[in-house]
Design a protein around this motif. Structure first.
Motif, short mmCIF file in Angstrom:
data_model
loop_
_atom_site.label_atom_id
_atom_site.label_comp_id
_atom_site.label_asym_id
_atom_site.label_seq_id
_atom_site.Cartn_x
_atom_site.Cartn_y
_atom_site.Cartn_z
N UNK A 184 -14.26 44.63 -12.33
CA UNK A 184 -13.27 43.57 -12.51
C UNK A 184 -13.77 42.30 -11.82
N UNK A 185 -13.14 41.18 -12.17
CA UNK A 185 -13.53 39.89 -11.62
C UNK A 185 -12.37 39.32 -10.81
N UNK A 186 -12.64 38.98 -9.57
CA UNK A 186 -11.67 38.28 -8.74
C UNK A 186 -12.05 36.80 -8.74
N UNK A 187 -11.12 35.96 -9.17
CA UNK A 187 -11.36 34.52 -9.22
C UNK A 187 -10.72 33.88 -8.00
N UNK A 188 -11.55 33.24 -7.19
CA UNK A 188 -11.06 32.51 -6.02
C UNK A 188 -10.98 31.04 -6.40
N UNK A 189 -9.77 30.53 -6.52
CA UNK A 189 -9.53 29.18 -7.00
C UNK A 189 -9.37 28.22 -5.83
N UNK A 190 -9.48 26.92 -6.07
CA UNK A 190 -9.27 25.96 -4.98
C UNK A 190 -7.85 26.04 -4.45
N UNK A 191 -7.69 25.65 -3.21
CA UNK A 191 -6.37 25.63 -2.60
C UNK A 191 -5.54 24.53 -3.25
N UNK A 192 -4.31 24.86 -3.63
CA UNK A 192 -3.42 23.91 -4.30
C UNK A 192 -2.36 23.46 -3.30
N UNK A 193 -2.24 22.15 -3.16
CA UNK A 193 -1.26 21.58 -2.24
C UNK A 193 -0.05 21.08 -3.03
N UNK A 194 1.13 21.41 -2.55
CA UNK A 194 2.35 20.95 -3.20
C UNK A 194 2.48 19.44 -3.01
N UNK A 195 2.72 18.73 -4.11
CA UNK A 195 2.80 17.27 -4.07
C UNK A 195 4.24 16.82 -4.30
N UNK A 196 4.63 15.73 -3.69
CA UNK A 196 5.99 15.22 -3.88
C UNK A 196 6.15 14.62 -5.26
N UNK A 245 -12.28 18.78 -5.21
CA UNK A 245 -11.94 19.85 -6.14
C UNK A 245 -10.52 20.34 -5.89
N UNK A 246 -10.17 20.53 -4.62
CA UNK A 246 -8.81 20.96 -4.30
C UNK A 246 -7.79 19.90 -4.70
N UNK A 247 -8.14 18.62 -4.52
CA UNK A 247 -7.24 17.56 -4.93
C UNK A 247 -7.02 17.53 -6.42
N UNK A 248 -8.09 17.72 -7.20
CA UNK A 248 -7.95 17.76 -8.65
C UNK A 248 -7.08 18.93 -9.08
N UNK A 249 -7.25 20.08 -8.44
CA UNK A 249 -6.41 21.24 -8.78
C UNK A 249 -4.95 20.97 -8.47
N UNK A 250 -4.69 20.36 -7.32
CA UNK A 250 -3.30 20.07 -6.95
C UNK A 250 -2.67 19.07 -7.92
N UNK A 251 -3.44 18.06 -8.32
CA UNK A 251 -2.91 17.05 -9.22
C UNK A 251 -2.59 17.62 -10.59
N UNK A 252 -3.50 18.42 -11.15
CA UNK A 252 -3.26 18.92 -12.51
C UNK A 252 -2.10 19.92 -12.53
N UNK A 253 -1.97 20.76 -11.51
CA UNK A 253 -0.84 21.69 -11.46
C UNK A 253 0.48 20.92 -11.31
#
Length: 479
Positions: free
Chosen positions: A186-198, A287-295
């Motif tokens: 199996x594959x475990x995907x470790x994704x960037x940390x996502x920060x909750x944005x206001x 990378x983490x900032x891009x992940x937080x923004x898109x989510x």
């Protein structure tokens, strides 16, 4: 539950455990499984038998034969044992953020009619996730099952294989050990940390559908006075009889629905734009900032696409490569997160490819995460600003990040890092973006994206701090 293996016969030699190779090769492999105890017994038995033969000692010969035959009998019994076991693996969750733990559940089923002997269960795990887990199972009854679990954790993004699962079989005397492997992993995907944005207004519109209530043709919504031809599956209640009589064929009322606002998240991955590496580097923050923004934008109802400096967009489905309007939000976010989990530096030196990708549909909100920008690349980035939309840029000065501390920054007094002075050179490099109408925020080490996100709104509404005059050395807020 994801399959982590198939049924494995204890005496089989195949990697997937689907059959018995038999013959000299299988027997040779079984003999190679002799433990130190088994080899010692065999050597002592052979030596005693030879001495007994030379000295004519019948009693010693019996002892020697017993010592030599015992490990061979254990090898034969273990090799010919026909019970079968099946293994499976389940990840919780299958995507884990950097620094967060994931739990791996292993399940072993004895699908044979015989109870197993002593088993040692081992799962192959990359070293970045921790040590290899090992479990000892004393006995599994016929038709029984055993479940064990272990935890993994990584501070580095990536896709890591787990498995294949290995079983080590041993006899009651400890003379022989045989290792059998399942084929699946199996594959475990470790994704960037996502920060909750206001929830802030960066475009003057709170929801993803916009306050302008713009409309686009679709299959549901309010009626349009312009009819269209009947299509298979159209509701007959929507037939426009006046137009049908006029054109001599079935015509239905055209429908429309609110047009979903679009957002492009641009990630600069150029190797030349970043210095240093590791979990706390400028590139990992981007990378983490891009992940937080898109989510965040997906959750607010926007159609979002992820674009890199190479011009490649993710997920690339739907109109203009945007996702969220025709796809499930969770699926869209998952696909983008999988991409960000493995994104690395590109060998490109410019932003021309991303500019070409944006030029075709230059509308909506653009959120960009840039590394170092020279004069030429700043000019290219300035032209990316949407014609009918807003543009927000987070610019990271990699030299400051490589030193690990922003000039004039006091972590104890200002943990958010929002009052650090911006170097004059960095301020000058981003000036073309401001002049083109961008909202520009330079990012020092240790800054949280949530604070910058709020300051982007303040700058757009004119309530934020004025731009930092780096040349004068004044300390203030973000521009």
């Amino acid at each position: 539950m994801t399959a982590g293996g198939s049924a494995v016969p204890a005496g089989a030699e195949g990697a997937d455990g689907s059959g018995d190779e038999g013959g000299k090769g299988g027997l040779r492999a079984a003999l190679s499984g002799l433990t130190t105890r088994g080899r010692s017994f065999l050597a002592a038995g052979v030596a005693a038998s030879v001495c007994a033969y030379l000295l004519g000692q019948a009693d010693l010969l019996r002892v020697g034969l017993l010592l030599a035959v015992l490990p061979l009998v254990c090898v034969a019994v273990l090799y010919r044992t026909r019970y079968r076991v099946a293994g499976s693996r389940r990840l919780t969750p299958s995507r884990a953020a950097t620094g967060a733990e994931a739990r791996v559940h292993l399940r072993l089923d004895n699908v044979s009619r015989l109870p197993t002997g002593l088993l040692m269960l081992q799962d192959r795990v990359p070293y970045v996730l921790g040590p290899r887990p090992r479990f000892v199972l004393d006995r599994v009854e016929a038709g029984g099952r055993r479940e064990v679990s272990y935890r993994v954790r990584s501070d580095l993004r990536g896709r890591y294989p787990l498995g294949p699962l290995q079983l080590r079989l041993t006899d009651p005397f400890g003379m022989c050990e045989l290792t059998r492997s399942f084929s699946a992993y199996d594959i475990l995907t470790v994704i960037p940390r996502v920060e909750a944005l206001p929830a802030v207004r960066l475009t003057g519109e709170a929801p993803g559908y916009g306050d302008g209530r713009s409309r686009s043709l679709a299959l549901a919504g309010e009626d349009d006075v312009i009819p269209r031809g009947y299509r298979h599956g159209d509701d007959l209640r929507r037939v426009h009889w006046r137009s049908t009589a006029r054109y001599g064929e079935l015509m239905v009322r055209r429908e429309e629905q609110p047009q979903r606002a679009g957002c492009t998240v641009l990630l600069d991955t150029r190797r030349a734009a970043y210095q240093g590496g590791g979990p706390d580097s400028a590139f990992e923050w981007a990378v983490s900032g891009a992940a937080s923004a898109l989510v965040h934008m997906l959750e607010r109802g926007y159609s979002v696409r992820l674009l890199t400096d190479t011009g490649n967009s993710v997920p690339g489905e739907g109109a203009g490569g945007f996702a969220g309007a025709t796809q499930e939000t969770a699926d869209s976010a998952g696909l983008m997160m999988d991409t960000l989990a493995v994104v690395g530096h590109s060998d490109g030196t410019g932003l021309s490819a991303s500019y070409d990708a944006l030029r075709g549909g230059n509308e909506g909100l653009l959120v960009a995460f840039f590394g170092d920008l020279d004069e030429d690349q700043a000019a290219v980035a300035a032209r990316m600003r949407p014609r009918n939309g807003a543009a927000v840029a987070f610019v990271l000065d990699s030299e400051t990040w490589a030193r690990g501390k922003a000039p004039g920054q006091g972590r104890a007094a200002d943990p958010a890092g929002l009052m650090a002075r911006v170097p004059a050179a960095a301020e000058e490099r981003v000036r073309p973006l401001r002049e083109a109408g961008w909202t520009v925020l330079t990012v020092p080490p240790g800054t949280r994206l949530a604070g910058l996100w709020r300051m982007a709104e303040r700058q757009r509404t004119g309530t934020g701090a004025s731009p930092v005059d780096g040349a004068a050395g004044t300390s203030g807020g973000w521009s």
